[in-house]
Design a protein around this motif. Structure first.
Motif, short mmCIF file in Angstrom:
data_model
loop_
_atom_site.label_atom_id
_atom_site.label_comp_id
_atom_site.label_asym_id
_atom_site.label_seq_id
_atom_site.Cartn_x
_atom_site.Cartn_y
_atom_site.Cartn_z
N GLN A 190 42.49 -38.09 73.27
CA GLN A 190 43.19 -38.15 74.82
C GLN A 190 42.73 -39.69 75.17
O GLN A 190 43.50 -40.14 75.95
N HIS A 191 41.49 -40.07 74.74
CA HIS A 191 41.05 -41.21 75.58
C HIS A 191 41.02 -42.43 74.64
O HIS A 191 40.06 -43.32 74.85
N ARG A 198 46.37 -44.87 69.88
CA ARG A 198 46.55 -43.28 70.25
C ARG A 198 47.76 -42.81 69.61
O ARG A 198 47.84 -41.74 69.02
N GLY A 232 46.37 -37.61 77.87
CA GLY A 232 46.33 -38.89 77.48
C GLY A 232 47.42 -39.15 76.45
O GLY A 232 47.81 -40.05 75.95
N GLN A 257 38.27 -41.83 83.93
CA GLN A 257 38.31 -41.81 82.29
C GLN A 257 39.92 -42.13 81.99
O GLN A 257 40.29 -43.01 81.06
N TYR A 258 40.75 -41.39 82.61
CA TYR A 258 42.14 -41.58 82.30
C TYR A 258 42.93 -42.94 82.89
O TYR A 258 43.90 -43.25 82.44
N CYS A 261 42.82 -45.60 80.61
CA CYS A 261 43.85 -45.32 79.21
C CYS A 261 45.25 -45.99 79.80
O CYS A 261 45.55 -45.86 80.77
N HIS A 350 34.61 -37.95 85.61
CA HIS A 350 35.20 -37.01 84.70
C HIS A 350 35.53 -35.66 85.64
O HIS A 350 34.60 -35.09 86.05
#
Length: 382
Positions: A190-191, A198, A232, A257-258, A261, A350
């Motif tokens: 996901q990350h 990815r 993600g 965190q996202y 990305c 998070h």
């Protein structure tokens, strides 16, 4: 005092956000609503169902918004989270995404199945299948199961197509069980920062997942449901011709965190969802040049990611550092300062574990508190 006692009188009072006792978990309602609508529209356009993961928010109020937008129901990480949903009126389409193996937990699973509609749970071992079947048979219930497939994380799930078929046969021999399909959540993917990297990783995993599905189909167990995917990888998941539904979770909040990305292949600077979850803090000390202390520390933010990012209330370039359980430092640019009681808004590093530190969402529109939503699944990790 509880958040309800402290803040109920502030609901719908113009400008009441500034009167909240800090540190306080805040949701921007309009951003949340747009995020829910955007993912629902994406899934609909791709012909996919949504069963968003409630481990992110642990909130029946948010689950209801997702279901109203078209979701089948919600996923829950543990039996306790599913019970919290049922206790608060979310009783259809619950899916428990971790194996339930202890005798007391299995008894709760069977009882919950009898109080809800279309409850599902994963299994990854014939012994667990037999235990659930025995409890369901004793209670006169039928429990629906999915086979959990390990995508390579070695956390849970069967590790081979042969093991999946073995679990399928174990389910099919039990009249008290109903086989529905498979789950495969590629959490480690996901990350991955770059979209192309990815995508390549997910395409590789899809080959393995498809081999499991093919083996089950040959054994008479063609899955009706293939559930997985995440925030993600959702753009990639939708193009694999593999999943029937997505378990996306963090899109509702878009934590730090996202935000780093690239979720779309168009660069991380153009995220498809907005930050809707944040923590308001206050300056409680300002005696050191270039530094002020705010009232949010380890007890207000998760610590498994980078430190919280400043969203508002501090000069550009200000950086947060943890200073203990109750406090954090804001390192300010040269010549800048903040006053006592100034409000500084910080992003959740998070979202899932940050939410689990708080009892209540303070739902705002602009500077006005609109609602208090309990984090009903908080602490329900058993």
């Amino acid at each position: 005092m509880t958040d309800e006692e402290l803040h109920r009188h502030l609901v719908d009072q113009q400008g009441s956000r500034r009167d909240l006792n800090t540190p306080v978990l805040v949701i921007e309602l309009d951003a949340l609503t747009r995020n829910i609508a955007a993912m629902a529209a994406f899934a609909d356009a791709k012909g996919l169902k949504l069963r968003p993961h409630s481990k992110t928010h642990k909130s029946p109020d948010i689950a209801r918004l997702q279901i109203e937008a078209g979701a089948l129901g919600v996923c829950c990480a543990k039996i306790g989270e599913a019970e919290a949903m049922e206790e608060n009126g979310v009783t259809r389409g619950l899916h428990i995404t971790s194996p339930v193996v202890s005798e007391p937990a299995i008894a709760r699973l069977v009882a919950l199945s009898g109080r809800t509609e279309d409850l599902m749970c994963v299994v990854d071992h014939p012994a667990n299948v037999a235990a659930i079947a025995a409890a369901a048979r004793k209670a006169g219930q039928t429990v629906s199961l999915l086979i959990d497939v390990d995508p390579g994380m070695h956390r849970t799930g069967v590790r081979s197509a042969e093991a999946a078929v073995e679990v399928f046969h174990a389910i099919k021999t039990e009249n008290s069980l109903r086989y529905l399909g498979v789950q495969c959540y590629c959490g480690a993917h996901q990350h991955i920062g770059g979209f192309a990297d990815r995508e390549a990783a997910m395409v590789d995993r899809a080959v393995f997942i498809r081999s499991v599905i093919d083996a089950l189909t040959r054994a008479g167990g063609a899955p009706r449901i293939v559930t997985g995917g995440g925030t993600g990888t959702h753009r990639i998941d939708a193009e694999l011709d593999l999943f029937t539904e997505l378990q996306v979770g963090s899109y509702v909040f878009m934590d730090s965190q996202y935000l780093t990305c690239d979720l779309t292949g168009e660069g991380a600077a153009s995220p498809p969802f907005e930050t809707s979850l944040m923590v308001d803090t206050r300056v409680v000390s300002a005696n050191t040049p270039g530094l002020v202390t705010v009232d949010g520390g380890f007890k207000a933010f998760s610590t498994d990611a980078d430190p919280p990012v400043v969203i508002a209330g501090a000069p550009a370039g200000a950086q947060y550092r943890f200073m203990g359980d109750e406090h954090g430092a804001l390192i300010l640019p040269a010549g800048e300062t903040l006053a006592l009681a100034d409000i500084v808004t910080l992003a959740a590093p998070h979202c899932d574990p940050t939410v689990n530190l708080h009892d209540t969402y303070h739902v705002v529109q602009g500077d006005t508190l609109r609602a208090l939503w309990p984090v009903a699944g908080r602490g329900r990790s058993r």
